[in-house]
Design an enzyme around this catalytic site. Structure first.
Site, short mmCIF file in Angstrom:
data_model
loop_
_atom_site.label_atom_id
_atom_site.label_comp_id
_atom_site.label_asym_id
_atom_site.label_seq_id
_atom_site.Cartn_x
_atom_site.Cartn_y
_atom_site.Cartn_z
N GLU A 293 0.82 -1.22 0.00
CA GLU A 293 0.00 0.00 0.00
C GLU A 293 0.85 1.27 0.00
OE1 GLU A 293 -3.56 -1.85 2.77
OE2 GLU A 293 -1.98 -0.63 3.65
N PRO A 294 1.58 1.52 -1.06
CA PRO A 294 2.40 2.72 -1.09
C PRO A 294 1.57 3.99 -1.26
CG PRO A 294 2.45 1.65 -3.23
CD PRO A 294 1.66 0.74 -2.31
N GLY A 295 1.90 5.01 -0.49
CA GLY A 295 1.25 6.31 -0.66
C GLY A 295 2.31 7.35 -0.98
N ARG A 296 3.09 7.67 0.06
CA ARG A 296 4.13 8.70 -0.08
C ARG A 296 5.05 8.45 -1.28
NH1 ARG A 296 5.84 11.44 4.51
NH2 ARG A 296 5.07 9.67 5.72
N ARG A 333 2.87 19.91 7.96
CA ARG A 333 3.77 18.83 8.37
C ARG A 333 4.94 19.29 9.25
NH1 ARG A 333 6.35 15.84 5.35
NH2 ARG A 333 6.00 13.89 6.48
N TYR A 337 5.10 17.57 12.71
CA TYR A 337 6.16 16.56 12.88
C TYR A 337 7.57 17.11 12.77
CZ TYR A 337 2.22 14.07 10.54
OH TYR A 337 1.00 13.61 10.12
N CYS A 365 -2.10 32.88 11.90
CA CYS A 365 -1.92 33.64 13.13
C CYS A 365 -1.50 32.76 14.28
CB CYS A 365 -3.20 34.39 13.45
SG CYS A 365 -3.45 35.67 12.25
N GLU A 366 -0.36 32.12 14.16
CA GLU A 366 0.24 31.49 15.32
C GLU A 366 1.73 31.25 15.06
OE1 GLU A 366 -2.54 27.96 15.15
OE2 GLU A 366 -0.68 26.97 15.77
N TYR A 395 0.75 14.03 1.44
CA TYR A 395 0.35 14.53 2.75
C TYR A 395 0.44 16.05 2.87
CZ TYR A 395 0.73 9.55 3.81
OH TYR A 395 0.58 8.19 3.78
N1 LLP Z 1 -1.39 1.71 4.60
C1 LLP Z 1 -1.76 2.07 5.84
C2 LLP Z 1 -2.64 1.19 6.60
C3 LLP Z 1 -1.32 3.28 6.38
O1 LLP Z 1 -1.69 3.62 7.60
C4 LLP Z 1 -0.50 4.13 5.60
C5 LLP Z 1 -0.04 5.41 6.14
C6 LLP Z 1 -0.14 3.73 4.31
C7 LLP Z 1 -0.59 2.49 3.86
C8 LLP Z 1 0.71 4.56 3.41
O2 LLP Z 1 1.98 4.73 3.91
P1 LLP Z 1 3.10 5.52 3.05
O3 LLP Z 1 3.49 4.61 1.90
O4 LLP Z 1 2.49 6.77 2.57
O5 LLP Z 1 4.20 5.73 3.99
N2 LLP Z 1 0.54 12.22 7.69
C9 LLP Z 1 1.82 11.55 7.86
C10 LLP Z 1 1.82 10.15 7.29
C11 LLP Z 1 0.82 9.25 7.94
C12 LLP Z 1 0.83 7.89 7.34
C13 LLP Z 1 -0.23 7.05 7.92
N3 LLP Z 1 -0.40 5.81 7.28
C14 LLP Z 1 2.90 12.39 7.20
O6 LLP Z 1 2.58 13.47 6.72
O7 LLP Z 1 4.06 12.01 7.19
#
Ligand code: LLP
Length: 436
Positions: A293-296, A333, A337, A365-366, A395
């Site tokens: 499940e790649p997102g980033r 972000r 973080y 405003c912070e 993100y």
């Molecule tokens: N699958 C599940 C169940 C997840 O919880 C996540 C991310 C992903 C896949 C995707 O992960 P990735 O490949 O994107 O690393 N808002 C935070 C990131 C939170 C990620 C939460 N879960 C940030 O801005 O770094």
């Protein structure tokens, strides 16, 4: 910048920063700032890396699921669908967005640690492929609602393998005390799995885990997959249950700064696959079909954000600020973080070596509304210069807000040297559209 952190960046003859060969300063003039840019070619390249590497390494039944939480809007779902990806979605809103462009929901996996009855009913009505079930209450609710709709609902169970991914706390999700999933270590995973096999309107397909985000090696995938395969073997031995799918989550990292390593995703997938195949053989089980499940790593380095510099504030003996026309509303972000970013002066990339140490501040405003501290820019930076924050494709848009009633920036895509608007800039009317 010694070298560019991603190969879609360059500088043209006017000394302007280019993304995918297109002059970003010209784009800022055309579309205004703040502006999210995304390189469609880079997104497609990343999708293909996952699709091809997973097919080669795990076999034709393997499927990468794009994690929409990284960036969710209609055009992204069109692109990932054309590239043959499935999707991991976490809300009715993400599901609606995907469905509205005809994304095949049979390839959608509905996550979240707290799906509401509305989410469950809506997703079943829309024909969602799978729920990734977090806990027993949710399992019961899905069984009940699926029963009312006379559907046998496919699910995976989210388990926590108890791994510390060595990433920052807010994105570590696979530890035993995590709010997500059922822990293998405590026996709760086995209990819920056995229970799921007994429910009438549920078809348990397999198991899921996700250990963390922004990870740069495969160690966590190797150890998590061993624990998950041990569980698969246990379920077979004890209950005769055959696991059809195993989802090992997302998490590969991207380069926010030139000190971050470069990761070869295809090579890492091959490594994980070889390890899982050998380990399954050792356990005497068939390898389930694998999901990731790649997102980033799909969208982050396709993107950047452009701002116009405003106030340049020098506080002698203390620090310097360059304020921009966006901030934590379009990129929370750093505030959340302390996330690192590379910042550059897009309008004058060839200025002599930068010497001006400053904090890039947002307009909210912070005091915590900062985009980045300890940035070095040319000392003659002035109001009107265009500032680029790199690697913002993941993100940022998805975590944006209307704090201070700021309008959300548009998302402009670059494709084959041309630009098009994928998400329009919000208007002042949009800001009030739900106010009575
Ligand atoms: N699958 C599940 C169940 C997840 O919880 C996540 C991310 C992903 C896949 C995707 O992960 P990735 O490949 O994107 O690393 N808002 C935070 C990131 C939170 C990620 C939460 N879960 C940030 O801005 O770094």
């Amino acid at each position: 910048m010694k070298e560019f952190i991603c190969d879609n960046l360059s500088v043209n003859e006017q000394g302007h920063l280019c993304l995918a060969g297109v002059d970003t300063v010209a784009l800022a003039e055309k579309h205004g700032t703040p502006l999210y840019l995304m390189d469609e070619g880079k997104i497609r390249e990343k999708c293909r890396t996952y699709v091809n590497a997973m097919r080669e390494a795990f076999g034709v039944n393997a499927l990468p699921l794009y994690a929409g939480k990284a960036a969710s809007f209609k055009q992204i779902y069109r692109i990932i669908n054309e590239e043959g990806m499935g999707t991991d979605l976490v809300s009715s809103g993400e599901l609606f967005t995907a469905a509205s462009v005809g994304f095949p929901l049979s390839k959608a996996y509905f996550h979240s640690n707290n799906k509401t009855d509305f989410d469950i009913a809506y997703a079943i009505d829309e024909g969602v492929g799978y729920f990734v079930v977090d806990n027993v209450e949710e399992l019961d609710a899905i069984d009940r609602i699926a029963g009312e709709k006379t559907v046998k609902q496919k699910i995976l169970l989210r388990l926590t393998p108890g791994i510390d991914p060595h990433t920052y706390e807010a994105v570590a999700t696979g530890k035993v005390d995590s709010k997500f999933g059922s822990a293998i270590e405590t026996g709760q995973a086995e209990q819920i799995a056995k229970y799921a096999t007994e429910l009438e309107n549920i078809e348990l397909y397999g198991f899921h885990c996700h250990v963390g985000s922004q990870v740069f090696d495969s160690d966590v995938f190797l150890s998590a997959s061993e624990i998950m395969l041990d569980f698969v073997a246990l379920m077979k031995k004890k209950y005769g249950f055959v696991t059809r799918e195993l989802d090992i989550g997302g998490g590969y990292g991207v380069r926010y700064r030139d000190t971050d390593p470069t990761i070869n995703i295809a090579a890492n997938i091959k490594l994980v696959a070889a390890h899982m195949q050998a380990y399954s053989a050792k356990l005497g089980i068939d390898m389930p079909a694998v999901r990731m499940e790649p997102g980033r790593s799909i969208v982050a380095d396709s993107g950047m954000t452009l701002y116009t510099a405003g106030t340049v504030k020098r506080i002698p003996g203390y620090k310097n600020y360059v304020s921009v026309d966006g901030g934590m509303a379009d990129n929370p972000r750093y505030a959340l973080y302390k996330s690192p970013y590379t910042v550059c002066l897009a309008s004058r990339m060839n200025s002599p070596a930068p010497t001006f140490n400053c904090t890039i501040a947002g307009r909210c405003c912070e005091s915590g509304d900062l985009i980045q501290e300890n940035v070095t820019l040319p000392a003659d930076i002035v109001r009107g210069d265009i500032i680029a924050v790199l690697t913002t494709g993941a993100y940022n848009y998805s975590m944006s807000s209307n704090y201070n009633r700021l309008t959300k920036p548009p998302v402009v895509m670059i494709k084959d040297g041309a630009d098009y608007v994928a998400v329009k800039r919000e208007t002042l009317e949009d800001i009030c559209k739900n106010d009575i």
